[in-house]
Enzyme design. Sequence first.
Site, PDB file in Angstrom:
ATOM      1  N   TRP A 107       0.818  -1.207   0.000  1.00 24.30           N
ATOM      2  CA  TRP A 107       0.000   0.000   0.000  1.00 24.30           C
ATOM      3  C   TRP A 107       0.851   1.255   0.000  1.00 24.30           C
ATOM      4  CZ3 TRP A 107      -4.394  -0.654  -1.977  1.00 24.30           C
ATOM      5  CH2 TRP A 107      -5.174  -1.792  -1.704  1.00 24.30           C
ATOM      6  N   ASP A 116      -1.222   6.718   6.560  1.00 23.43           N
ATOM      7  CA  ASP A 116      -2.328   5.886   6.080  1.00 23.43           C
ATOM      8  C   ASP A 116      -2.593   4.828   7.148  1.00 23.43           C
ATOM      9  OD1 ASP A 116      -4.012   4.040   4.933  1.00 23.43           O
ATOM     10  OD2 ASP A 116      -2.737   3.622   3.191  1.00 23.43           O
ATOM     11  N   LYS A 155     -12.084  -1.462   7.195  1.00 18.50           N
ATOM     12  CA  LYS A 155     -11.334  -2.374   8.051  1.00 18.50           C
ATOM     13  C   LYS A 155     -11.724  -2.232   9.521  1.00 18.50           C
ATOM     14  CE  LYS A 155      -8.320  -2.783   4.338  1.00 18.50           C
ATOM     15  NZ  LYS A 155      -7.563  -1.965   3.413  1.00 18.50           N
TER      16      LYS A 155
HETATM   17  C1  LIG Z   1      -7.035  -1.460   2.310  1.00 21.95           C
HETATM   18  C2  LIG Z   1      -5.976  -0.450   2.316  1.00 21.95           C
HETATM   19  C3  LIG Z   1      -5.903   0.572   1.341  1.00 21.95           C
HETATM   20  C4  LIG Z   1      -6.855   0.654   0.179  1.00 21.95           C
HETATM   21  O1  LIG Z   1      -8.105   1.027   0.551  1.00 21.95           O
HETATM   22  P1  LIG Z   1      -9.239   1.319  -0.544  1.00 21.95           P
HETATM   23  O2  LIG Z   1     -10.334   1.825   0.329  1.00 21.95           O
HETATM   24  O3  LIG Z   1      -9.552   0.027  -1.220  1.00 21.95           O
HETATM   25  O4  LIG Z   1      -8.725   2.324  -1.479  1.00 21.95           O
HETATM   26  C5  LIG Z   1      -4.901   1.504   1.463  1.00 21.95           C
HETATM   27  N1  LIG Z   1      -4.011   1.462   2.456  1.00 21.95           N
HETATM   28  C6  LIG Z   1      -4.035   0.495   3.395  1.00 21.95           C
HETATM   29  C7  LIG Z   1      -3.014   0.490   4.485  1.00 21.95           C
HETATM   30  C8  LIG Z   1      -5.013  -0.491   3.348  1.00 21.95           C
HETATM   31  O5  LIG Z   1      -5.032  -1.446   4.290  1.00 21.95           O
END
Ligand SMILES: *Cc1c(COP(=O)(O)O)cnc(C)c1O
Length: 363
Positions: free
Chosen positions: A103, A174, A198
Amino acid sequence: MTETTFNFCAGPAALPVEVMKKAHAEFLDWQGLGISVMEISHRSAEYQVLATQAESDLRELLNISDEYAVLFLHGGASHQFSNIPMTLLQKSTTAEYVCNGMWSSKAAKEAARFGGVKSIDVLSKDTDGLQMLLPQSDWQRAENAVYTHYTPNETIEGLRFAQPVESEAPIIADMSSCILSEVIGIDGFDMIYAGAQKNIGPAGMTIVIIKKALFDKMDFSSVPNIYNYQVQTKNGSMLNTPPTYTWYLASLVFQWLKSQGGVAEIEKQAILKAEKLYACIDEDDFYANPVAVANRSRMNIPFILKDPKLDELFLTEAKKSRLMGLKGHRSVGGMRASLYNSMTIEGVNALTDFMLSFKKQFG
Ligand SMILES: *Cc1c(COP(=O)(O)O)cnc(C)c1O
């Protein structure tokens, strides 16, 4: 349903059963209005109460001061991969991207479309061949970075920074797969974002926590209004219709978190749950996790079987035992168990019991 199903999916992920039950019970008749919360105007007095309460609950849970705006925006975390450099980065400037997995690397790649990016590859192997994160003192830093972006928990590889990243530049994190799972010092961040699916609610919304002082460093001149953090702040994330149902479910999750004793208590649980699963994996070499102990994730725990020919069987048998979502990410294979806030200790016990009996049978 006679037996409980435990869902270990990395995302969209399980929601607390209490939250699902409440949403179910009031689905057709929210607050005695005779209609669903999904059918009501986001500008109605009733919805405004919900929206405001959700924000103040999140502020309380994470101890967020008034120096920060809290936004409930459309889209996934990936939208922020573009939205951040769109507002903060230029062709003539450079941002630091700390890369410790899939990511963070995607975020860096997207940012490079907008301006200068210095990617810092912090993945390494220790003397036992386990994946580890290089200590910050060993990093090749950028000079005069306009911001430093990093991913405290890498969801796919199951890698976690044990210490927050430090920088002279504004820090952007993030936290999609770790928000609300551990106590953090908000003051150490200029911006935090997290896709909802999540640890917050269903997909379709991203929470952005942003220091208002950062607006002064942003160039909004060629940014569409809808991606303008300052305009969104002024409009209470309601420049247009927000993802109202996801916001509603998030509000229930925040209330549930408070009823569980808040983030400090949730963090204790997270440590216990992760320790239990790692202990089961580490017992002998039938299962293995590829990450050095200090950098192991508490939320996403990948593991492999010594004999990969047993992978498929493991997954089918797990499903029969009502353990779902254990397949590893397509890029790394093997298994992965995500132990987000809504995963109970009973769920982890069910998984480790299953793993032990599978080992007994096929080991
Ligand atoms: C799941 C995830 C993403 C992507 O998320 P989307 O909502 O599908 O764009 C980005 N960064 C991390 C750390 C993730 O776990």
